[in-house]
Design an enzyme around this catalytic site. Structure first.
Site, PDB file in Angstrom:
ATOM      1  CG  ASP A 200      -0.179   0.199   2.544  1.00  0.00           C
ATOM      2  OD1 ASP A 200       1.070   0.246   2.536  1.00  0.00           O
ATOM      3  OD2 ASP A 200      -0.840   0.320   3.592  1.00  0.00           O
ATOM      4  CG  ASP A 202       1.559   3.147   4.708  1.00  0.00           C
ATOM      5  OD1 ASP A 202       0.466   2.703   5.094  1.00  0.00           O
ATOM      6  OD2 ASP A 202       2.469   2.417   4.259  1.00  0.00           O
ATOM      7  CG  ASP A 295      -3.136   2.659   5.243  1.00  0.00           C
ATOM      8  OD1 ASP A 295      -4.260   2.359   4.813  1.00  0.00           O
ATOM      9  OD2 ASP A 295      -2.352   1.832   5.751  1.00  0.00           O
TER      10      ASP A 295
END
Ligand code: ATP
Ligand code: MN
Ligand code: MN
Length: 343
Positions: A200, A202, A295
């Site tokens: 992902d 962040d 995120d």
């Protein structure tokens, strides 16, 4: 070796590069750790994760048990696995064991965004073994998160590259700046550790003027939504309470307002150098975009340093940093503050 330099049992005291000379061992340890975690067996889980982290800092490849002399973080169980790996000269047995373990249903299920251990076990107990069986099973009620997880599974399980992370960063920064020109948007997680790929992307978001961060996340989400690039979003509100001391748990989550999102990244927005483009595998999909897990964490300015430290990772580094603070400094560290227990 002639000069014996003791290796610290704390990850935060070890210099570790991305160059892992012992990937086979660390892959084996991590897959075993994952298996213990599934069975809620915290001791062996931490033992294998700690050993994997220590081995990643070694500047040489382990080839025999003699190479382990004087090394910390190794117990009987981890040593037994290393011994087996060393004896397996072809390395094919251990490789197939690792692949077999990864293909097991419970671990496979938790690879879906939104599917935790509990859900994976529940599906397994119902006799479900594949994604298809889960999706066609009448009684399975999927959460919105899991629906998104299955919908974008292919994209989300392929790794995010650094150019993709940078492209996402540009989008987030541009959006945040619409409302807060002096805001700070910082790439954290694996990419801040200079990893080339991630699962992902962040980001930490903060503003120098206290209080200006309030309401910012909602506005940013709104714009992303209006642009049609917000595929999924789960906002978690801040639960920070000033009177509270830092958590004693080594794996504690923090109290910042945050959002776990999936963004639609147009491939044309990804700037790759020519050589990287040439290396790109021939993609069978003609899709012009890729779903990316993002995120976003909102932090007040006075807690930004601690949040940055906490969100940079790795998980094991953070665990050991907290253990080090507690046992070696009599302090308490979390993503919000560092407390001196004597004061
Ligand atoms: P990957 O490439 O797999 O994403 P990563 O190191 O970036 O690797 P993340 O799961 O994205 O892994 O988390 C980054 C770091 O942020 C972790 O090391 C962890 O310490 C911290 N972190 C992750 N999720 C949370 C959370 N919900 N609350 C607090 N801290 C978290
Ligand atoms: Mn990450
Ligand atoms: Mn993350």
């Amino acid at each position: 070796s002639s000069s014996v330099v003791a290796i610290s049992p704390y990850a935060c005291q070890r210099r570790t590069s991305l160059n892992n000379y012992n990937k086979l061992f660390t892959d084996a340890f991590e897959v075993l750790a994952e298996n213990y975690e599934m069975n809620e067996n915290k001791g062996p889980y931490l033992g294998f994760m700690r050993a994997a982290s220590m081995i990643k800092s070694l500047p040489y490849a382990i080839s025999s048990m003699k190479d382990l002399e004087g090394l910390p973080c190794l117990g009987d169980q981890t040593k037994a696995v290393i011994e087996q790996c060393c004896q397996d000269t072809e390395k094919s047995t251990i490789k197939s064991c690792i692949n077999f373990a990864r293909s097991q249903s419970i671990i496979l299920f938790t690879s879906v965004f939104g599917v935790g251990q509990k859900t994976a076990e529940k599906w397994f107990r119902k006799g479900l073994r594949t994604f298809e069986e889960v999706q066609v099973h009448k009684e399975t009620k999927l959460t919105k998160m899991q629906i998104a997880g299955f919908l974008y599974y292919e994209d989300l399980s392929s790794f995010v590259t650094k150019p993709e992370a940078d492209a996402i960063g540009q989008i987030i920064e541009d959006t945040v700046r619409l409302f807060m020109p002096d805001a700070l948007v910082t790439l954290t997680g694996g990419f801040r550790r200079e990893k080339k790929i991630g699962h992902d992307v962040d980001f930490l978001i903060t503003t120098p003027v206290p209080g200006n961060e309030n309401g910012l996340l909602e506005k940013v989400i709104d714009v992303l939504h209006q642009q049609g690039i917000l595929l999924y979003c789960d906002v978690v509100e801040s639960t920070f309470d000033k009177s509270r001391l830092p958590s004693r748990k080594v794996d504690a989550l923090d109290h910042f307002q945050k959002c776990f999102a999936i963004l639609k990244l147009l491939k044309q927005k990804v700037i790759t150098s020519n050589c990287e483009e040439a290396e790109e595998p021939s993609n069978t999909s003609t899709k012009e975009w890729k779903a990316i897990r993002v995120d976003l964490v909102i932090t007040p300015f006075d807690q930004y340093a601690f949040a940055l430290l906490g969100w940079t990772g790795s998980r094991q580094f953070e665990r050991d940093l907290r253990r080090f603070a507690t046992h070696e400094r009599k302090m308490m560290l979390d993503n919000h503050a560092l407390f001196d227990k004597n004061k």
